[in-house]
Design a protein around this motif. Structure first.
Motif, PDB file in Angstrom:
ATOM      1  N   PRO A 206       0.832  -1.213   0.000  1.00 38.80           N
ATOM      2  CA  PRO A 206       0.000   0.000   0.000  1.00 38.80           C
ATOM      3  C   PRO A 206       0.866   1.261   0.000  1.00 38.80           C
ATOM      4  CG  PRO A 206       0.098  -0.908   2.208  1.00 38.80           C
ATOM      5  CD  PRO A 206       0.857  -1.861   1.322  1.00 38.80           C
ATOM      6  N   THR A 207       1.221   1.732  -1.184  1.00 40.38           N
ATOM      7  CA  THR A 207       2.194   2.811  -1.315  1.00 40.38           C
ATOM      8  C   THR A 207       1.761   4.078  -0.590  1.00 40.38           C
ATOM      9  OG1 THR A 207       2.848   1.894  -3.449  1.00 40.38           O
ATOM     10  CG2 THR A 207       3.574   4.136  -2.955  1.00 40.38           C
ATOM     11  N   GLY A 208       0.475   4.410  -0.667  1.00 41.18           N
ATOM     12  CA  GLY A 208      -0.006   5.598   0.034  1.00 41.18           C
ATOM     13  C   GLY A 208       0.217   5.495   1.525  1.00 41.18           C
ATOM     14  N   SER A 209      -0.021   4.331   2.089  1.00 42.81           N
ATOM     15  CA  SER A 209       0.215   4.091   3.509  1.00 42.81           C
ATOM     16  C   SER A 209       1.694   4.235   3.847  1.00 42.81           C
ATOM     17  CB  SER A 209      -0.268   2.687   3.882  1.00 42.81           C
ATOM     18  OG  SER A 209       0.065   2.363   5.215  1.00 42.81           O
ATOM     19  N   TYR A 210       2.553   3.676   3.003  1.00 44.03           N
ATOM     20  CA  TYR A 210       3.989   3.779   3.229  1.00 44.03           C
ATOM     21  C   TYR A 210       4.437   5.232   3.212  1.00 44.03           C
ATOM     22  CZ  TYR A 210       4.218  -1.267   2.231  1.00 44.03           C
ATOM     23  OH  TYR A 210       4.051  -2.627   2.250  1.00 44.03           O
ATOM     24  N   GLU A 212       2.723   7.948   3.944  1.00 42.47           N
ATOM     25  CA  GLU A 212       2.262   8.665   5.131  1.00 42.47           C
ATOM     26  C   GLU A 212       3.048   8.248   6.371  1.00 42.47           C
ATOM     27  OE1 GLU A 212       0.369  11.150   5.135  1.00 42.47           O
ATOM     28  OE2 GLU A 212      -0.707  11.054   3.236  1.00 42.47           O
ATOM     29  N   ILE A 213       3.296   6.964   6.525  1.00 37.30           N
ATOM     30  CA  ILE A 213       4.039   6.484   7.690  1.00 37.30           C
ATOM     31  C   ILE A 213       5.471   6.996   7.663  1.00 37.30           C
ATOM     32  CG2 ILE A 213       5.023   4.413   8.765  1.00 37.30           C
ATOM     33  CD1 ILE A 213       2.391   2.983   8.100  1.00 37.30           C
TER      34      ILE A 213
END
Length: 261
Positions: A206-210, A212-213
């Motif tokens: 999940p690139t978007g999650s990565y 943001e984290i």
């Protein structure tokens, strides 16, 4: 001939430092090429881009031996290059720190000086058993650069970072693993596959999650600001008697005799 090789496959951008005959040490051409490569990776890993993970690796036996000493010696003789930390090193590091997706460094052999700083600016580091980390700054009477004083302290704490940078003893791959400097240590034959597996996992995740984290956990602005402070320190130290003595001692192949000035 280019000193940086760039490939993209299945969402993974691989940036290879390719100056093995000089232990991948950083001369002006390599610094500028790396800055452009990092900037391109940052642009291509935007939400509209096709890059979802980045691997930074190096050809030959060393990851990056830091500043090219031949270039440094020539600059010491001519008085040139005193502003290269500000005009070349820090823009290169800003470009690396601006990459929003996970960046994995594959480290073999020496990661010294700025080479260690570059490795620490990556998000994860996989080391070969041959890897060795070394500041190499106090030996030439200079301060750290590339934000290493901050990124290393973030990884191991202020007290241990001071110990490593002040005493300047080499840190083996095994020690780096124990200290939390690297994510894992593998045999040399397994380095490429281990890094590739990790990068592929990120590229399929999940690139978007990565993104943001990574933005929440990593204080890249603080590392960049520290790099600016290090540049000021380098400027104060570049013309000190101790630094000039270290350069002369290197030329004469003897131990430097520091006087503390």
């Amino acid at each position: 001939m280019s000193l940086v090789d760039i490939t993209t496959l299945d969402g993974v951008r691989t940036i290879t430092i390719d100056r093995p005959d000089a232990h991948n040490s950083l001369n002006r051409a390599l610094r500028l090429e790396l800055k452009d490569a990092f900037a391109a990776a940052a642009a291509d890993s935007s939400p509209a881009g096709d890059v979802r993970a980045v691997v930074l690796r190096a050809s030959g036996k060393a990851f990056c031996a830091g500043q090219d000493l031949r270039e440094q010696l020539e600059e010491s003789r001519t008085g040139a290059g005193t502003d290269k930390v500000v005009t070349e090193y820090n823009p290169m590091m800003d470009a690396l720190l601006s990459i929003p997706v996970p960046v994995v460094a594959a480290v073999q052999g020496a990661a010294a000086g700025a080479g260690w700083g570059i490795a620490m600016a990556c998000d994860l580091r996989v080391a070969s058993t041959t890897a060795v980390f070394k500041g190499a700054f106090t030996g030439v009477g200079l301060a750290s650069d590339c934000g290493l004083s901050r990124s290393l302290a973030d990884a191991v704490g202020q007290t241990r970072a001071l110990e490593l940078l002040l005493l300047d003893e080499p840190v083996s791959a095994g020690q780096a693993g124990e200290l939390g400097i690297v994510t894992s240590v593998v045999e040399p034959a397994d380095l490429e596959a281990s890094v590739g597996e990790l990068a592929t996992r990120f590229a399929h995740g999940p690139t978007g999650s990565y993104r943001e984290i990574k933005a929440l956990v990593r204080d890249t602005r603080a590392v960049s600001e520290r790099a600016g402070e290090e540049a000021d320190a380098q400027g104060r130290l570049f013309r000190t008697a101790d630094h000039l003595e270290a350069v002369q001692a290197f030329v004469e192949k003897r131990a430097p005799r520091f006087r503390g000035v």
